[in-house]
Design an enzyme around this catalytic site. Sequence first.
Site, PDB file in Angstrom:
ATOM      1  N   LYS A   1       2.701   2.242   2.542  1.00  0.00           N
ATOM      2  CA  LYS A   1       2.494   2.734   3.902  1.00  0.00           C
ATOM      3  C   LYS A   1       3.685   2.318   4.588  1.00  0.00           C
ATOM      4  CE  LYS A   1      -2.156   4.281   4.632  1.00  0.00           C
ATOM      5  NZ  LYS A   1      -2.883   4.281   6.026  1.00  0.00           N
TER       6      LYS A   1
ATOM      7  N   LYS B   1       0.918  -1.263   0.154  1.00  0.00           N
ATOM      8  CA  LYS B   1      -0.218  -0.025  -0.001  1.00  0.00           C
ATOM      9  C   LYS B   1       0.919   1.359   0.108  1.00  0.00           C
ATOM     10  CE  LYS B   1      -2.926  -0.858   3.649  1.00  0.00           C
ATOM     11  NZ  LYS B   1      -3.841  -0.443   4.555  1.00  0.00           N
TER      12      LYS B   1
HETATM   13  N1  C2G Z   1     -10.441   6.863   8.902  1.00  0.00           N
HETATM   14  C1  C2G Z   1     -11.286   8.001   9.337  1.00  0.00           C
HETATM   15  N2  C2G Z   1     -11.112   9.200   9.731  1.00  0.00           N
HETATM   16  C2  C2G Z   1      -9.495   9.743   9.543  1.00  0.00           C
HETATM   17  C3  C2G Z   1      -8.747   8.756   9.149  1.00  0.00           C
HETATM   18  C4  C2G Z   1      -9.000   7.451   8.957  1.00  0.00           C
HETATM   19  O1  C2G Z   1     -12.297   7.535   9.281  1.00  0.00           O
HETATM   20  N3  C2G Z   1      -9.487  11.007   9.877  1.00  0.00           N
HETATM   21  C5  C2G Z   1     -10.767   5.736   8.664  1.00  0.00           C
HETATM   22  C6  C2G Z   1     -10.385   5.296   7.162  1.00  0.00           C
HETATM   23  O2  C2G Z   1     -11.075   5.617   6.138  1.00  0.00           O
HETATM   24  C7  C2G Z   1     -10.449   3.801   7.366  1.00  0.00           C
HETATM   25  C8  C2G Z   1     -10.077   3.412   8.705  1.00  0.00           C
HETATM   26  O3  C2G Z   1     -10.068   4.930   9.463  1.00  0.00           O
HETATM   27  O4  C2G Z   1     -11.629   3.334   7.054  1.00  0.00           O
HETATM   28  C9  C2G Z   1      -8.447   3.129   8.840  1.00  0.00           C
HETATM   29  O5  C2G Z   1      -7.820   4.221   8.147  1.00  0.00           O
HETATM   30  P1  C2G Z   1      -6.396   3.827   7.656  1.00  0.00           P
HETATM   31  O6  C2G Z   1      -5.473   2.851   8.798  1.00  0.00           O
HETATM   32  O7  C2G Z   1      -5.589   4.934   7.070  1.00  0.00           O
HETATM   33  O8  C2G Z   1      -6.551   2.781   6.714  1.00  0.00           O
HETATM   34  P2  C2G Z   1      -6.293   2.628   5.231  1.00  0.00           P
HETATM   35  O9  C2G Z   1      -4.787   2.852   4.798  1.00  0.00           O
HETATM   36  O10 C2G Z   1      -7.432   3.404   4.475  1.00  0.00           O
HETATM   37  O11 C2G Z   1      -6.684   1.080   5.158  1.00  0.00           O
HETATM   38  O12 C2G Z   1      -7.930  -2.729   2.529  1.00  0.00           O
HETATM   39  C10 C2G Z   1      -8.212  -1.244   2.648  1.00  0.00           C
HETATM   40  C11 C2G Z   1      -7.188  -0.781   3.410  1.00  0.00           C
HETATM   41  O13 C2G Z   1      -6.332  -1.835   4.243  1.00  0.00           O
HETATM   42  C12 C2G Z   1      -7.700   0.622   4.289  1.00  0.00           C
END
Ligand code: C2G
Length: 151
Positions: free
Chosen positions: A46, A44
């Site tokens: 990350k 990803k």
């Molecule tokens: N999120 C949120 N508000 C934020 C930050 C994150 O609602 N300010 C939500 C994201 O939309 C996601 C969840 O928290 O639904 C986790 O965020 P991340 O850890 O950044 O996950 P991400 O990298 O989007 O991974 O297969 C899908 C991926 O693994 C999602």
Amino acid sequence: MKRILTYGTFDLLHYGHIRLLQRAKALGDYLIVALSTEEFNEQKGKKTYHNYETRKKMLEAIRYVDLVIPEENWEQKVNDVKKYEVDVVVMGSDWAGSDKFEYLRDYCDVVYLDRTEGISTTKIKEDLKLQTPVNGVDQIPTPKTYKKTLK
Ligand code: C2G
């Protein structure tokens, strides 16, 4: 029992993550979090501050979370939905309409919840100018370790 599934990295846990988990759990009775592994995070693009085990322990300590499973690839979602008899997959709105989730509508409901504005793991790192991730070191002592330090 209505079963909810969500996916994410959840690094440097913040109130945006907590609000997502809180609202996701409110949609059902049982919340499963598929947590991105280090290897999948590389896919990803990350780089996490906390390793998988630490991020998993932190999620397991949250009252809304019932089970944490590994997210190892993009392709596992249909199997996850079937294996855990998931009724609803929930994600933040930054994923709304994504082809990585929309196809799941053939197997379960898909719900996107408004993303919490003003906070993100990237913002935290930038604001704190974190330079040295502690990957590989488990920062959360197990209860046994904790008792030792209580003496
Ligand atoms: N999120 C949120 N508000 C934020 C930050 C994150 O609602 N300010 C939500 C994201 O939309 C996601 C969840 O928290 O639904 C986790 O965020 P991340 O850890 O950044 O996950 P991400 O990298 O989007 O991974 O297969 C899908 C991926 O693994 C999602």
